[in-house]
Design a protein around this motif. Structure first.
Motif, PDB file in Angstrom:
ATOM      1  N   MET A   1      20.468  48.263  45.485  1.00 61.60           N
ATOM      2  CA  MET A   1      21.245  48.913  44.269  1.00 61.60           C
ATOM      3  C   MET A   1      21.764  47.817  43.560  1.00 61.60           C
ATOM      4  N   ILE A   2      21.994  48.228  42.396  1.00 59.79           N
ATOM      5  CA  ILE A   2      22.578  47.163  41.459  1.00 59.79           C
ATOM      6  C   ILE A   2      23.680  47.863  40.738  1.00 59.79           C
ATOM      7  N   LEU A   3      24.950  47.287  40.774  1.00 60.33           N
ATOM      8  CA  LEU A   3      26.176  47.850  39.965  1.00 60.33           C
ATOM      9  C   LEU A   3      26.593  46.895  38.901  1.00 60.33           C
ATOM     10  N   ASP A   4      26.886  47.802  37.901  1.00 53.91           N
ATOM     11  CA  ASP A   4      27.514  47.004  36.713  1.00 53.91           C
ATOM     12  C   ASP A   4      29.189  46.886  36.916  1.00 53.91           C
ATOM     13  N   VAL A   5      29.385  45.752  37.113  1.00 63.89           N
ATOM     14  CA  VAL A   5      30.926  45.666  37.782  1.00 63.89           C
ATOM     15  C   VAL A   5      31.997  45.201  36.780  1.00 63.89           C
ATOM     16  N   THR A   6      33.169  45.073  37.263  1.00 64.47           N
ATOM     17  CA  THR A   6      34.490  44.621  36.060  1.00 64.47           C
ATOM     18  C   THR A   6      35.146  43.738  37.068  1.00 64.47           C
ATOM     19  N   GLU A   7      36.152  43.413  36.567  1.00 64.81           N
ATOM     20  CA  GLU A   7      36.924  42.277  37.104  1.00 64.81           C
ATOM     21  C   GLU A   7      37.414  42.578  38.662  1.00 64.81           C
ATOM     22  N   GLU A   8      37.518  44.069  38.671  1.00 62.51           N
ATOM     23  CA  GLU A   8      37.960  44.530  40.357  1.00 62.51           C
ATOM     24  C   GLU A   8      36.945  43.963  41.311  1.00 62.51           C
ATOM     25  N   TYR A   9      35.890  43.591  40.840  1.00 63.16           N
ATOM     26  CA  TYR A   9      34.991  43.005  41.776  1.00 63.16           C
ATOM     27  C   TYR A   9      35.049  41.513  42.014  1.00 63.16           C
ATOM     28  N   VAL A  10      35.952  41.026  41.476  1.00 60.57           N
ATOM     29  CA  VAL A  10      35.988  39.467  41.226  1.00 60.57           C
ATOM     30  C   VAL A  10      35.879  38.523  42.752  1.00 60.57           C
ATOM     31  N   ASP A  11      36.750  39.516  43.760  1.00 63.42           N
ATOM     32  CA  ASP A  11      36.809  38.850  44.862  1.00 63.42           C
ATOM     33  C   ASP A  11      35.358  38.675  45.624  1.00 63.42           C
ATOM     34  N   GLN A  12      34.669  40.006  45.489  1.00 68.92           N
ATOM     35  CA  GLN A  12      33.167  39.799  45.947  1.00 68.92           C
ATOM     36  C   GLN A  12      32.371  38.827  45.529  1.00 68.92           C
ATOM     37  N   LEU A  13      32.678  38.487  43.942  1.00 72.35           N
ATOM     38  CA  LEU A  13      31.715  37.697  43.080  1.00 72.35           C
ATOM     39  C   LEU A  13      32.177  36.374  43.949  1.00 72.35           C
ATOM     40  N   ILE A  14      33.338  35.930  44.230  1.00 74.27           N
ATOM     41  CA  ILE A  14      33.897  34.794  44.708  1.00 74.27           C
ATOM     42  C   ILE A  14      33.329  34.437  45.987  1.00 74.27           C
TER      43      ILE A  14
END
Ligand SMILES: CC(C)(COP(=O)(O)OP(=O)(O)OC[C@H]1O[C@@H](n2cnc3c(N)ncnc32)[C@H](O)[C@@H]1OP(=O)(O)O)[C@@H](O)C(=O)NCCC(=O)NCCS
Length: 146
Positions: A1-14
């Motif tokens: 699944m692909i989610l369109d994310v915002t800055e709330e997900y920044v920790d997951q990106l890091i």
């Protein structure tokens, strides 16, 4: 699944970025981009686990891929391909004409991946990226969507 994310997900990106085995983009750069306008990110969930992401900027009819990373444990399972495919499809829907990116000259896996989507080399940035021994060139690549 692909989610369109915002800055709330920044920790997951890091967290994905630091587990991708590449030169990490770094917390500072990710935070910096998340505070700019026109940025976006898609997060790939593999069985509900955050596996990979693409961060980009879209301005008028141009887009830039700022970073793409897949957690080491999920690599070579088509995650990056699915993210790129989704991103390019979304660009098409938004009438984006061209997509640009920069990649380290030594990153042959990523270059192969981009080339398979039709990205072509359009320039070289000499000694653009730091390495443990010094610097290496960056390749500028572009593809035309519409
Ligand atoms: C580059 C990267 C994003 C690829 O992610 P991935 O999910 O493993 O890639 P995919 O499974 O979707 O593979 C897609 C294609 O990439 C290329 N590729 C990816 N990993 C490869 C590897 N280890 N060896 C050879 N080719 C590889 C191949 O062309 C592959 O297509 P194929 O399987 O049909 O041959 C991932 O290795 C990564 O996160 N690297 C560190 C961060 C990075 O370098 N990002 C790019 C910055 S511009």
């Amino acid at each position: 699944m692909i989610l369109d994310v915002t800055e709330e997900y920044v920790d997951q990106l890091i967290s994905i970025d630091s587990s991708s085995g590449g030169y990490p983009w770094g917390t500072r750069n990710i935070n910096k981009v998340c505070n700019q306008k026109n940025w976006g990110a898609y997060l790939f969930l593999f069985e509900n686990l955050p596996a990979g992401f693409i961060v980009f900027q879209r301005i008028l009819d141009e887009a830039s891929i700022l970073h793409l990373a897949v957690h080491k444990g999920f690599q070579q399972r088509g995650v990056a391909k699915k993210l790129l495919h989704y991103f390019i499809e979304e660009c098409g829907k938004r009438s984006i004409a061209s997509v640009f990116l920069e990649v380290r000259e030594s990153n042959l896996n990523a270059i192969k991946l981009y080339a398979s989507f039709g990205f072509q080399e359009i320039g070289i940035r000499r000694n653009y990226y730091p390495t443990s021994e010094g610097f290496e060139n960056g390749l500028d690549m572009a593809m035309y969507v519409n």
